[in-house]
Motif scaffolding. Structure first.
Motif, PDB file in Angstrom:
ATOM      1  N   GLU A 242       0.871  -1.289   0.156  1.00 18.49           N
ATOM      2  CA  GLU A 242      -0.017   0.094   0.022  1.00 18.49           C
ATOM      3  C   GLU A 242       0.853   1.291   0.047  1.00 18.49           C
ATOM      4  OE1 GLU A 242      -3.522  -0.397   2.437  1.00 18.49           O
ATOM      5  OE2 GLU A 242      -3.719   1.675   2.683  1.00 18.49           O
ATOM      6  N   VAL A 243       0.540   2.075  -1.192  1.00 18.39           N
ATOM      7  CA  VAL A 243       1.510   3.269  -1.155  1.00 18.39           C
ATOM      8  C   VAL A 243       0.909   4.332  -0.435  1.00 18.39           C
ATOM      9  CG1 VAL A 243       2.500   4.943  -3.001  1.00 18.39           C
ATOM     10  CG2 VAL A 243       2.656   2.433  -3.329  1.00 18.39           C
ATOM     11  N   ALA A 244      -0.189   4.695  -0.453  1.00 22.48           N
ATOM     12  CA  ALA A 244      -0.854   5.792  -0.136  1.00 22.48           C
ATOM     13  C   ALA A 244      -2.339   5.626   0.296  1.00 22.48           C
ATOM     14  CB  ALA A 244      -1.011   7.145  -0.728  1.00 22.48           C
ATOM     15  N   THR A 245      -2.856   6.202   1.371  1.00 23.75           N
ATOM     16  CA  THR A 245      -4.109   5.889   1.819  1.00 23.75           C
ATOM     17  C   THR A 245      -4.841   7.294   2.056  1.00 23.75           C
ATOM     18  OG1 THR A 245      -3.571   3.827   3.099  1.00 23.75           O
ATOM     19  CG2 THR A 245      -5.824   4.858   3.105  1.00 23.75           C
TER      20      THR A 245
ATOM     21  N   GLU B  21      -3.753  10.896  -8.860  1.00 27.06           N
ATOM     22  CA  GLU B  21      -2.367  10.284  -8.926  1.00 27.06           C
ATOM     23  C   GLU B  21      -1.993  10.226 -10.298  1.00 27.06           C
ATOM     24  OE1 GLU B  21      -5.076   8.338  -9.051  1.00 27.06           O
ATOM     25  OE2 GLU B  21      -4.597   7.912 -11.219  1.00 27.06           O
ATOM     26  N   ARG B  22      -0.452  10.429 -10.676  1.00 31.76           N
ATOM     27  CA  ARG B  22      -0.008  10.272 -11.793  1.00 31.76           C
ATOM     28  C   ARG B  22       1.526   9.450 -11.696  1.00 31.76           C
ATOM     29  NH1 ARG B  22      -1.578  12.278 -16.805  1.00 31.76           N
ATOM     30  NH2 ARG B  22      -3.145  13.888 -16.407  1.00 31.76           N
ATOM     31  N   PHE B  23       1.875   8.802 -12.981  1.00 27.18           N
ATOM     32  CA  PHE B  23       3.030   8.215 -12.877  1.00 27.18           C
ATOM     33  C   PHE B  23       3.737   9.152 -13.674  1.00 27.18           C
ATOM     34  CE2 PHE B  23       5.731   4.733 -14.954  1.00 27.18           C
ATOM     35  CZ  PHE B  23       6.533   4.375 -13.824  1.00 27.18           C
ATOM     36  N   ALA B  24       5.189   9.319 -13.389  1.00 25.83           N
ATOM     37  CA  ALA B  24       5.956  10.234 -14.309  1.00 25.83           C
ATOM     38  C   ALA B  24       6.138   9.601 -15.557  1.00 25.83           C
ATOM     39  CB  ALA B  24       7.157  10.274 -13.540  1.00 25.83           C
ATOM     40  N   VAL B  25       6.280  10.311 -16.525  1.00 27.65           N
ATOM     41  CA  VAL B  25       6.434  10.136 -18.056  1.00 27.65           C
ATOM     42  C   VAL B  25       7.932   9.632 -18.237  1.00 27.65           C
ATOM     43  CG1 VAL B  25       4.838  11.623 -18.988  1.00 27.65           C
ATOM     44  CG2 VAL B  25       7.061  12.436 -18.777  1.00 27.65           C
ATOM     45  N   ASP B  26       8.560   9.806 -17.461  1.00 29.77           N
ATOM     46  CA  ASP B  26      10.071   9.146 -17.377  1.00 29.77           C
ATOM     47  C   ASP B  26      10.107   8.116 -16.639  1.00 29.77           C
ATOM     48  OD1 ASP B  26      10.128  10.402 -15.181  1.00 29.77           O
ATOM     49  OD2 ASP B  26      11.526  11.955 -15.418  1.00 29.77           O
TER      50      ASP B  26
ATOM     51  N   PHE C 298       5.930   7.452  -8.815  1.00 30.55           N
ATOM     52  CA  PHE C 298       4.654   7.463  -8.916  1.00 30.55           C
ATOM     53  C   PHE C 298       4.083   8.395  -8.064  1.00 30.55           C
ATOM     54  CE2 PHE C 298       0.510   5.795  -6.867  1.00 30.55           C
ATOM     55  CZ  PHE C 298      -0.405   5.885  -7.965  1.00 30.55           C
ATOM     56  N   VAL C 299       3.194   9.313  -8.083  1.00 29.85           N
ATOM     57  CA  VAL C 299       2.832  10.476  -7.270  1.00 29.85           C
ATOM     58  C   VAL C 299       1.398  10.371  -6.943  1.00 29.85           C
ATOM     59  CG1 VAL C 299       2.801  12.840  -6.775  1.00 29.85           C
ATOM     60  CG2 VAL C 299       4.677  11.885  -8.065  1.00 29.85           C
ATOM     61  N   ALA C 300       0.867  10.438  -5.744  1.00 32.88           N
ATOM     62  CA  ALA C 300      -0.344  10.394  -5.459  1.00 32.88           C
ATOM     63  C   ALA C 300      -0.620  11.620  -4.516  1.00 32.88           C
ATOM     64  CB  ALA C 300      -0.817   9.212  -4.801  1.00 32.88           C
ATOM     65  N   GLN C 301      -1.772  12.554  -4.837  1.00 29.36           N
ATOM     66  CA  GLN C 301      -2.046  13.519  -3.778  1.00 29.36           C
ATOM     67  C   GLN C 301      -3.503  13.421  -3.367  1.00 29.36           C
ATOM     68  OE1 GLN C 301      -0.204  17.324  -4.692  1.00 29.36           O
ATOM     69  NE2 GLN C 301      -1.775  18.546  -3.926  1.00 29.36           N
ATOM     70  N   TRP C 302      -3.783  13.853  -2.285  1.00 33.52           N
ATOM     71  CA  TRP C 302      -5.108  13.992  -1.939  1.00 33.52           C
ATOM     72  C   TRP C 302      -5.343  15.286  -0.892  1.00 33.52           C
ATOM     73  CZ3 TRP C 302      -5.230  13.321   3.548  1.00 33.52           C
ATOM     74  CH2 TRP C 302      -4.542  12.364   3.890  1.00 33.52           C
ATOM     75  N   CYS C 303      -6.385  15.717  -0.566  1.00 29.52           N
ATOM     76  CA  CYS C 303      -6.576  17.055  -0.043  1.00 29.52           C
ATOM     77  C   CYS C 303      -7.952  16.705   0.915  1.00 29.52           C
ATOM     78  CB  CYS C 303      -6.681  18.082  -0.663  1.00 29.52           C
ATOM     79  SG  CYS C 303      -5.281  18.642  -1.325  1.00 29.52           S
ATOM     80  N   LEU C 304      -7.988  17.155   2.273  1.00 28.27           N
ATOM     81  CA  LEU C 304      -9.309  17.329   3.219  1.00 28.27           C
ATOM     82  C   LEU C 304      -9.113  18.866   3.124  1.00 28.27           C
ATOM     83  CD1 LEU C 304      -8.579  14.352   5.631  1.00 28.27           C
ATOM     84  CD2 LEU C 304     -10.322  14.528   3.991  1.00 28.27           C
ATOM     85  N   PRO C 305     -10.386  19.375   3.742  1.00 30.71           N
ATOM     86  CA  PRO C 305     -10.639  20.704   3.809  1.00 30.71           C
ATOM     87  C   PRO C 305      -9.259  21.149   4.705  1.00 30.71           C
ATOM     88  CG  PRO C 305     -12.379  19.568   4.289  1.00 30.71           C
ATOM     89  CD  PRO C 305     -11.758  18.365   4.174  1.00 30.71           C
ATOM     90  N   ASP C 306      -8.643  20.748   5.637  1.00 31.49           N
ATOM     91  CA  ASP C 306      -7.697  21.218   6.448  1.00 31.49           C
ATOM     92  C   ASP C 306      -6.136  20.820   5.858  1.00 31.49           C
ATOM     93  OD1 ASP C 306      -7.660  18.649   7.079  1.00 31.49           O
ATOM     94  OD2 ASP C 306      -7.665  18.972   9.425  1.00 31.49           O
TER      95      ASP C 306
ATOM     96  N   GLU D 243      -1.965  16.053   1.484  1.00 31.19           N
ATOM     97  CA  GLU D 243      -0.793  15.137   1.539  1.00 31.19           C
ATOM     98  C   GLU D 243      -0.270  14.724   0.319  1.00 31.19           C
ATOM     99  OE1 GLU D 243      -0.829  12.492   4.676  1.00 31.19           O
ATOM    100  OE2 GLU D 243       0.169  11.098   3.431  1.00 31.19           O
ATOM    101  N   ARG D 244       0.898  14.457  -0.112  1.00 32.55           N
ATOM    102  CA  ARG D 244       1.476  14.070  -1.344  1.00 32.55           C
ATOM    103  C   ARG D 244       2.230  12.880  -1.171  1.00 32.55           C
ATOM    104  NH1 ARG D 244       4.164  18.568  -4.848  1.00 32.55           N
ATOM    105  NH2 ARG D 244       2.006  19.138  -5.194  1.00 32.55           N
ATOM    106  N   THR D 245       2.212  11.807  -1.842  1.00 30.39           N
ATOM    107  CA  THR D 245       2.988  10.666  -1.612  1.00 30.39           C
ATOM    108  C   THR D 245       3.916  10.451  -2.826  1.00 30.39           C
ATOM    109  OG1 THR D 245       1.513   9.494  -0.277  1.00 30.39           O
ATOM    110  CG2 THR D 245       3.107   8.175  -1.031  1.00 30.39           C
ATOM    111  N   ILE D 246       5.059  10.268  -2.670  1.00 26.88           N
ATOM    112  CA  ILE D 246       5.983  10.105  -3.819  1.00 26.88           C
ATOM    113  C   ILE D 246       6.637   8.712  -3.642  1.00 26.88           C
ATOM    114  CG2 ILE D 246       7.912  11.040  -5.035  1.00 26.88           C
ATOM    115  CD1 ILE D 246       6.958  13.473  -3.127  1.00 26.88           C
ATOM    116  N   TYR D 247       6.355   7.730  -4.539  1.00 30.55           N
ATOM    117  CA  TYR D 247       6.945   6.505  -4.717  1.00 30.55           C
ATOM    118  C   TYR D 247       8.170   6.396  -5.660  1.00 30.55           C
ATOM    119  CZ  TYR D 247       7.451   1.245  -4.233  1.00 30.55           C
ATOM    120  OH  TYR D 247       7.501   0.042  -4.494  1.00 30.55           O
TER     121      TYR D 247
END
Lengths: 655, 183
Positions: A452-455, A467-472, A476-484, A487-491
């Protein structure tokens, strides 16, 4: 649940309010369901629609179905006006196997008369015969009295289940009625006699064959599933049963697959033309009956059946694509682009093809690809009885390789294939301890090493998640936001190292792409009405640079020299412009002005092309029946260095 | 969505249908509320939608489309409920919202009023597109397909609705500033 493209206050306002139905609403609904029959699986359902408003719902819920002993009972006890000696035996002569259960006669009366003849139990097969004299026409109607007609349904639209029309010239008329699909025993036969008519009517009952269990229907090679078989149905009165199917473009034949047991079955068009008469002697035989698609049936085709007797049947339908009208061949394509494979689907069928071919292999997988194919690989999500599986498929021969992951009570929403590092990043949403949760995982191509990379939770409070996977292929990058917070996870795709970055609660509109350790986002004005900018920032949230101050859809693309960002913008109501710039915002230039309104313009495809300078602008590429090619632009390859364009007429489009 | 449940319900299994209602009912009710902004009308739309779905389930061609199909029925039920509402909305105004959702902003009540008023000016078509897209996250292309309208029309409805809501929040901002100055 909001998309994150709104002012947070509007999002909060939209999210506020109830998120679950009141328990009483459910209880009332299910009480009404208990008292409401389903529509028969017939094409002709006119007049049987039952609009239900709340007061009627409550009434329906209050319906008490009396425990009526099964069996036919006569209506009324008074002695009928007898003008002609009854002769029910001769009326039922065409049905030697029928047991007479009702005999009635009457007339002549001075005015039109309505007489309740009998109430029939469900799960029965009945024959009705009637004759009359005196001129005009007599009717015997079969009504399902469990249907409660709303006051706003005009009398003229209240149609009976079956109707026998009898000319009052002495000629007997007959019909068959089945109550197999009736929900209750409230099946009333009502005779409507014209003034001055003298009539006789007889009702008999025939033994029905046991409901069979048919073998599974296989639509077969060359035909695409349009409608799957349901439960067995039974032929009934003079009006035919059947199914209706939507006919996709490019289909010249609809194939009906028929299983039946009982009397021989006529398979007919909606107009009554008999396409075939099939024998119904066993449950293992599937009959194939082809219906050519004509101008009259383009778009919709009815398949009807009728039998001189009670016959169980089951129907499926498949589309046979036109063999005589292949798409044009592809033009010569540079740099191995012709070999680029794709898979595209519509939840029922998945089409496998390549950019350089006008032929696609379509398989009825009951699922669809998630994410784009890469090289020869694609991830396909397939629902099952308890959840879904995410499978890895080989596109060149449309064959499964293995299962990547499985989820119960959840859904896979994305997959990014990292061919170089033999792994897949996928996303799924599911309930964890009752909380709607989004998860991103990494798994090896052989299905091992699932991490599990990000929750992100709870989903329903998210203002952003992507989320996005780098073109190079670097991360792998996943980002999510709550109102406050965000968080970004970079794998790190090579080392597997994970970095998490806390960010202020300033959600972007969406992630445009990742390359060379930098992330491009569309930011500000996310509601589409105000100025929107594109921002490039370090993956760790460091330096941020606005590279653009206008709206548009973008995609980071790897070229032979360096990664670039390509944008498509609405130029005016009828034109869309494609432009490109470097990641630092320099070298911005216009590549192409297409003559498409932005809603119908070819979109930047996420299909991974071989290293080079070409991008693909296209709509869906799959040639499946439900993905009709209506409104699809011709796919275009565009060179971001030279501006050269190559149209791909070999792929589905509306031209 | 559990395809097997849909298929069982298509065959008349009421328990299976109850399972389907559990799976999609809350979402449908929530969507109906977002379109109609009235819990009673939303309840009617919810019930009418699911009873219609029960009756017409045998005719559903692709069980996997159950979700989208019920959404389509719901939007049309909302249209019908909205027509009913117009007959008495001049006299009755129901705004039953959860206060807690707005408790974190000092000007939230003012925002809410502005947003409710702005939303009330939208046509039911625009509301439906707005709620489908921004609440449920349904892509515009799918909305167009659900409502049987061209994608461009769906887009323009969304654009108009979004613009109206943005204007409302800007008006709320302006009002808040004015009050602060007065204070």
């Amino acid at each position: 649940m909001t998309t994150g493209m709104l002012d947070p206050r509007v999002s909060a306002w939209l999210e506020s309010g109830p998120t679950s139905a009141p328990p009483i609403a459910f209880e009332e609904l299910m009480a009404a369901v208990a008292a409401t029959p389903q529509d028969a699986r017939r094409i002709r359902v006119g007049g049987r629609v039952l609009p239900v408003t709340r007061p009627r719902l409550l009434l329906a819920a209050a319906v008490i179905v009396a425990a009526v002993a099964t069996g036919v009972y006569l209506r009324g006890t008074s002695t009928p006006d007898v003008a002609t000696p009854p002769d029910p035996t001769s009326l039922l002569a065409p049905f030697p196997d029928a047991t007479v259960v009702v005999e009635r006669e009457g007339g002549p009366s001075t005015a039109a008369d309505s007489v309740s003849i009998a109430t029939l139990p469900r799960n029965g097969g009945f024959v009705v015969a009637a004759s009359c004299t005196g001129g005009g026409q007599l009717r015997v109607d079969h009504w399902d009295r469990s249907i409660e007609w709303g006051p706003d349904v005009p009398e003229a639209e209240r149609m009976p289940n079956d109707r026998l029309e009898v000319p009052c010239d002495g000629t007997p008329a007959t019909t068959r009625i089945t109550t197999v699909s009736a929900p209750t025993d409230e099946n009333e036969l009502v005779l409507e006699a014209p003034a001055g008519a003298t009539w006789r009517v007889a009702v008999g009952q025939e033994a029905l064959p046991e409901k069979p269990s048919f073998e599974p229907i296989e639509v077969g090679e060359g035909a695409l599933v349009l409608m799957n078989a349901f439960e067995p149905m039974m032929t009934g009165a003079s009006d035919a049963g059947g199914i209706g199917v939507q006919v996709p473009q490019g289909v010249d034949t609809v194939r009906a697959l028929v299983q039946c047991l009982g009397a021989p079955l006529d398979v007919t068009t909606e107009a009554g033309a008999v396409m075939a008469t099939v024998q119904c002697e066993d449950t293992a035989t599937t009959h194939r009956v082809d219906f050519p698609v004509t101008d009259a049936t383009a778009g919709y085709l009815g398949i009807h059946v009728a039998a001189d007797g009670f016959t169980w049947y089951r129907l499926s339908a498949g589309a046979v694509p036109a063999a005589t009208a292949p798409r044009p061949t592809a033009p010569p394509l540079p740099d191995g682009l012709g070999d680029v494979r794709f898979a595209d689907g519509d939840d029922s069928n998945v089409a496998f093809g390549s950019l350089g071919s006008n032929v696609q292999v379509v398989k009825a997988l009951g699922g669809r690809p998630v994410g784009s194919g890469v090289g020869d690989l694609v991830a396909i999500r397939r629902p099952n009885a308890t959840g879904e599986t995410l499978e890895l498929w080989r596109m060149s021969d449309a064959s499964p390789i293995g299962t990547l992951a499985a989820v119960t009570d959840g859904q896979f929403f994305t997959a990014w294939i990292d061919e170089a590092n033999e792994q897949v990043f996928y996303g799924l949403s599911r309930f964890v301890d009752g909380v709607p949760t989004g998860e991103w995982h990494r798994v090896a191509l052989d299905g091992t090493g699932d991490v599990e990379v990000a929750t992100a939770a709870p989903i329903n409070e998210m203002t952003f998640a992507q989320e996005r996977f780098a073109v190079d292929g670097s991360a792998f990058v996943a980002q999510w936001c709550l109102p406050d917070r965000c968080e970004r996870t970079i794998y790190d795709a090579v080392t597997g190292e994970v970095e998490r970055v806390e960010l202020p609660p300033d959600p972007p509109c969406w992630l445009v792409g990742v390359a060379a350790g930098r992330l491009v986002t569309a930011a500000e004005g996310c509601d589409g009405t105000g100025p929107r900018s594109a921002v490039v920032e370090d993956l760790d949230g460091g330096s941020r640079t606005a590279i653009r101050d206008q709206p548009g859809n973008g995609e980071v693309v790897a070229t032979s020299a360096r990664p670039v960002v390509v944008f498509t913008d609405e130029l005016d109501e009828t034109h869309t412009v494609v432009s490109v710039m470097d990641l630092d915002g320099s070298n911005q230039r216009e590549l192409w002005v297409s003559e498409h309104p932005s809603a119908f313009a070819p979109q930047l495809s996420t299909l991974r092309l071989p290293a080079g300078d070409w991008i693909l602008l296209a709509g869906p590429l799959g040639d499946t029946p439900i993905n009709a090619s209506i409104g699809r632009p011709v796919p275009v390859l565009l060179n971001v260095v030279t501006g050269e364009r190559i149209e791909l007429p070999n792929l589905p489009s509306s031209g | 969505m559990d395809r097997r449940l849909v298929e069982l319900a298509q065959g008349g299994d009421r328990d299976a249908f109850a399972g389907l209602v559990h799976a999609v009912g809350d979402r449908l009710y929530a969507l109906a509320f977002r379109i109609l902004r009235d819990p009673h009308l939303a309840q009617d739309a919810y019930q009418e939608t699911l009873l219609t779905a029960w009756r017409q389930l045998p005719n559903l061609r692709d069980p996997d489309r159950f979700d989208a199909w019920t959404r389509q029925i719901l939007v049309h039920a909302c249209y019908a409920e909205s027509r009913r509402r117009t007959q008495w909305r001049t006299n009755v105004r129901v705004l039953e919202l959860e206060e807690s959702a707005f408790a974190d902003a000092g000007h939230s009540v003012h925002d809410r009023e502005q947003l409710e008023e702005a939303f009330a000016t939208l046509s039911i078509d625009q509301r439906a597109v707005f709620a489908l897209h921004h609440y449920l996250g349904v892509p515009l292309v799918e909305i167009a397909s659900t409502l049987g309208i061209p994608a461009g029309t769906a887009r323009s409805r969304l654009h108009y609705a979004t613009q109206a809501m943005r204007a409302a929040i800007e008006a709320a901002d302006a009002g808040g500033t004015a009050r602060e100055r007065t204070a």
